[in-house]
Scaffold this motif. Structure first.
Motif, PDB file in Angstrom:
ATOM      1  N   LEU A  13      58.553  73.645  86.375  1.00 16.30           N
ATOM      2  CA  LEU A  13      59.749  74.592  86.212  1.00 16.30           C
ATOM      3  C   LEU A  13      59.889  75.098  84.788  1.00 16.30           C
ATOM      4  O   LEU A  13      60.162  76.336  84.385  1.00 16.30           O
ATOM      5  CB  LEU A  13      60.970  73.719  86.664  1.00 16.30           C
ATOM      6  CG  LEU A  13      62.345  74.492  86.246  1.00 16.30           C
ATOM      7  CD1 LEU A  13      62.380  75.872  87.079  1.00 16.30           C
ATOM      8  CD2 LEU A  13      63.314  73.375  86.790  1.00 16.30           C
TER       9      LEU A  13
ATOM     10  N   LEU B 189      59.942  79.036  83.497  1.00 15.76           N
ATOM     11  CA  LEU B 189      61.133  79.520  82.603  1.00 15.76           C
ATOM     12  C   LEU B 189      60.485  80.140  81.314  1.00 15.76           C
ATOM     13  O   LEU B 189      60.949  81.163  80.898  1.00 15.76           O
ATOM     14  CB  LEU B 189      62.043  78.315  82.149  1.00 15.76           C
ATOM     15  CG  LEU B 189      63.040  77.987  83.169  1.00 15.76           C
ATOM     16  CD1 LEU B 189      63.930  76.757  82.639  1.00 15.76           C
ATOM     17  CD2 LEU B 189      63.980  79.060  83.238  1.00 15.76           C
TER      18      LEU B 189
ATOM     19  N   ARG C 194      65.490  85.923  86.516  1.00 17.54           N
ATOM     20  CA  ARG C 194      66.513  84.878  87.287  1.00 17.54           C
ATOM     21  C   ARG C 194      65.387  83.892  87.951  1.00 17.54           C
ATOM     22  O   ARG C 194      64.264  84.282  88.481  1.00 17.54           O
ATOM     23  CB  ARG C 194      67.099  85.693  88.466  1.00 17.54           C
ATOM     24  CG  ARG C 194      68.029  84.690  89.152  1.00 17.54           C
ATOM     25  CD  ARG C 194      69.111  85.243  90.203  1.00 17.54           C
ATOM     26  NE  ARG C 194      68.575  86.254  90.888  1.00 17.54           N
ATOM     27  CZ  ARG C 194      68.498  86.198  92.382  1.00 17.54           C
ATOM     28  NH1 ARG C 194      69.794  85.421  92.881  1.00 17.54           N
ATOM     29  NH2 ARG C 194      67.994  87.139  93.197  1.00 17.54           N
ATOM     30  N   LEU C 195      65.755  82.738  87.930  1.00 18.29           N
ATOM     31  CA  LEU C 195      64.953  81.512  88.584  1.00 18.29           C
ATOM     32  C   LEU C 195      65.699  80.693  89.308  1.00 18.29           C
ATOM     33  O   LEU C 195      66.761  79.994  88.780  1.00 18.29           O
ATOM     34  CB  LEU C 195      64.135  80.715  87.716  1.00 18.29           C
ATOM     35  CG  LEU C 195      62.831  80.135  88.453  1.00 18.29           C
ATOM     36  CD1 LEU C 195      61.878  79.602  86.898  1.00 18.29           C
ATOM     37  CD2 LEU C 195      63.303  78.820  88.959  1.00 18.29           C
TER      38      LEU C 195
ATOM     39  N   VAL D 291      66.098  77.633  92.055  1.00 15.53           N
ATOM     40  CA  VAL D 291      65.495  76.419  92.703  1.00 15.53           C
ATOM     41  C   VAL D 291      66.046  76.171  93.977  1.00 15.53           C
ATOM     42  O   VAL D 291      67.693  75.884  93.815  1.00 15.53           O
ATOM     43  CB  VAL D 291      65.693  75.252  91.707  1.00 15.53           C
ATOM     44  CG1 VAL D 291      64.884  73.989  92.417  1.00 15.53           C
ATOM     45  CG2 VAL D 291      64.764  75.609  90.636  1.00 15.53           C
TER      46      VAL D 291
ATOM     47  N   VAL E 273      67.399  70.908  87.699  1.00 15.43           N
ATOM     48  CA  VAL E 273      68.104  71.937  86.812  1.00 15.43           C
ATOM     49  C   VAL E 273      68.720  71.236  85.433  1.00 15.43           C
ATOM     50  O   VAL E 273      68.515  71.796  84.283  1.00 15.43           O
ATOM     51  CB  VAL E 273      68.861  72.844  87.573  1.00 15.43           C
ATOM     52  CG1 VAL E 273      69.414  73.737  86.614  1.00 15.43           C
ATOM     53  CG2 VAL E 273      68.230  73.389  88.780  1.00 15.43           C
TER      54      VAL E 273
ATOM     55  N   HIS F 144      66.337  70.234  82.769  1.00 14.68           N
ATOM     56  CA  HIS F 144      65.797  71.199  81.793  1.00 14.68           C
ATOM     57  C   HIS F 144      66.993  71.733  80.877  1.00 14.68           C
ATOM     58  O   HIS F 144      66.668  72.196  79.843  1.00 14.68           O
ATOM     59  CB  HIS F 144      65.151  72.270  82.840  1.00 14.68           C
ATOM     60  CG  HIS F 144      63.986  71.820  83.351  1.00 14.68           C
ATOM     61  ND1 HIS F 144      63.567  70.844  84.291  1.00 14.68           N
ATOM     62  CD2 HIS F 144      62.742  72.284  82.811  1.00 14.68           C
ATOM     63  CE1 HIS F 144      62.274  70.641  84.310  1.00 14.68           C
ATOM     64  NE2 HIS F 144      61.713  71.455  83.722  1.00 14.68           N
TER      65      HIS F 144
ATOM     66  N   LEU G  81      67.670  79.097  79.454  1.00 19.27           N
ATOM     67  CA  LEU G  81      68.267  78.794  80.543  1.00 19.27           C
ATOM     68  C   LEU G  81      69.467  79.726  80.879  1.00 19.27           C
ATOM     69  O   LEU G  81      69.713  80.151  82.049  1.00 19.27           O
ATOM     70  CB  LEU G  81      68.709  77.150  80.871  1.00 19.27           C
ATOM     71  CG  LEU G  81      67.510  76.221  80.874  1.00 19.27           C
ATOM     72  CD1 LEU G  81      68.132  74.968  80.890  1.00 19.27           C
ATOM     73  CD2 LEU G  81      67.349  76.338  82.607  1.00 19.27           C
TER      74      LEU G  81
ATOM     75  N   THR H 151      68.401  83.104  81.745  1.00 17.32           N
ATOM     76  CA  THR H 151      67.880  83.485  83.094  1.00 17.32           C
ATOM     77  C   THR H 151      68.747  82.997  84.489  1.00 17.32           C
ATOM     78  O   THR H 151      68.219  83.115  85.459  1.00 17.32           O
ATOM     79  CB  THR H 151      66.510  82.747  83.378  1.00 17.32           C
ATOM     80  OG1 THR H 151      66.671  81.248  83.059  1.00 17.32           O
ATOM     81  CG2 THR H 151      65.672  83.274  82.039  1.00 17.32           C
ATOM     82  N   GLU H 152      69.518  82.498  84.016  1.00 17.13           N
ATOM     83  CA  GLU H 152      70.685  82.247  85.221  1.00 17.13           C
ATOM     84  C   GLU H 152      69.785  81.125  86.053  1.00 17.13           C
ATOM     85  O   GLU H 152      69.594  81.527  87.538  1.00 17.13           O
ATOM     86  CB  GLU H 152      71.028  83.341  86.063  1.00 17.13           C
ATOM     87  CG  GLU H 152      72.229  83.267  87.227  1.00 17.13           C
ATOM     88  CD  GLU H 152      72.473  84.351  88.193  1.00 17.13           C
ATOM     89  OE1 GLU H 152      73.230  84.226  89.257  1.00 17.13           O
ATOM     90  OE2 GLU H 152      71.610  85.419  87.762  1.00 17.13           O
ATOM     91  N   LEU H 153      69.717  80.229  85.785  1.00 19.12           N
ATOM     92  CA  LEU H 153      68.692  79.151  86.544  1.00 19.12           C
ATOM     93  C   LEU H 153      69.738  78.563  87.435  1.00 19.12           C
ATOM     94  O   LEU H 153      70.998  77.855  87.120  1.00 19.12           O
ATOM     95  CB  LEU H 153      68.229  78.025  85.732  1.00 19.12           C
ATOM     96  CG  LEU H 153      67.264  76.838  86.604  1.00 19.12           C
ATOM     97  CD1 LEU H 153      66.326  77.469  87.325  1.00 19.12           C
ATOM     98  CD2 LEU H 153      66.851  76.030  85.401  1.00 19.12           C
TER      99      LEU H 153
END
Length: 280
Positions: free
Chosen positions: A136, A140, A146-147, A149, A161, A164, A174, A177-179
């Protein structure tokens, strides 16, 4: 002659000895590499026996990556992010240093060997276990737009999440990237890259996601390789995606481990081509 090995259970199927033997041959390194079967209930003792016998380091495979991290005295940033280790190095006094090369291997295989840039892309990762934890952070750092999970157990994805999100080096990334951590139900957005980090391929189970997650021509990547990845690859082809198995990740994470131990980067692309030809 320095001694290395792969410690796991099961471990007989491992291709790591062949990979590292070829790396050593191509780079002129005086080392050997063996398979080390550890009891499921006593990994720590098996590891100590390997250290006491003069081993200089080892790779760690399922199901011991989390325990390997806990036993280490020091850890790299990427191992700390994952809370899991697949690469251990031993000092002269037996001290253990942990690293995790899985994510670096995955990203290198996707971007260099498959020729798919991850920057600005939408990525979906299936699974939140040890395999997902190891990759992960590097995913990133590759700069996706966008990632997402997703995992069968929603709380496990949220925990991954959150771990991280607390890490200083990834905090701004984070946010950018809108995790997200989502339950599988209702997940229908289109993704450029879908990565299967679940155990579904090993167990012969169904692909754990709706095909509507795939953009036309998306890369569908299974961390398993060979026969274990066939069901996922067939599913990807049937829905207009480009399948790729995890053989390249296996070789590239091994090359990263080799570089950690020996200070030399082996020609991983050449070894991957040779392995694909041998398997074919």
């Amino acid at each position: 002659m320095d001694h290395y090995g792969v410690l796991g259970n099961p471990v007989e199927h491992s291709k790591s000895p062949a990979i590292h033997a070829r790396f050593a041959e191509l780079t002129g390194q005086a080392m050997d590499y063996c398979k080390l079967l550890a009891p499921l209930d006593n990994f720590a003792q098996a590891l100590q026996q390997w250290i006491d016998s003069g081993g200089r380091g080892c790779n760690v495979t399922v199901p011991f990556k989390f325990e390997a991290f806990q036993l280490a005295g020091t850890a790299s940033e990427r191992a700390t992010l994952a809370q899991a280790a697949n690469t251990l190095s031993f000092g002269d006094a037996g001290q253990i240093a942990a690293d995790n090369t899985d994510g670096a291997g995955l990203v290198r295989d996707i971007q260099l060997n498959a020729g798919v840039s991850l920057a600005g892309r939408d990525i979906l990762m299936l699974g939140a276990g040890g395999a997902a934890a190891g990759v992960l952070g590097p995913l990133l750092m590759a700069g996706p737009r966008r990632l997402v999970v997703t995992n069968r157990t929603h709380a496990k994805a949220l925990d991954l999440v959150a771990r991280h999100a607390k890490h200083p080096s990834l905090h701004a990334m984070l946010q950018k990237t809108e995790l997200l951590a989502l339950e599988q139900q209702g997940l229908q957005a289109n993704f450029d890259v879908v990565i299967n980090a679940t155990a579904s391929s090993l167990s012969g189970g169904a692909v754990p996601v709706d095909p509507r997650v795939l953009k036309p021509g998306a890369l569908a990547y299974d961390m398993m390789y060979g026969a274990a990845a066939k069901a996922f690859s067939d599913w990807a082809l049937a829905h207009g995606a480009v399948p790729r198995d995890g053989l390249g990740m296996l070789v590239e994470q091994a090359a990263e481990s080799f570089a950690v131990w020996r200070g030399v980067r082996p020609p991983s692309a050449q070894v991957l081509q040779e392995m694909r030809e041998a398997l074919a």
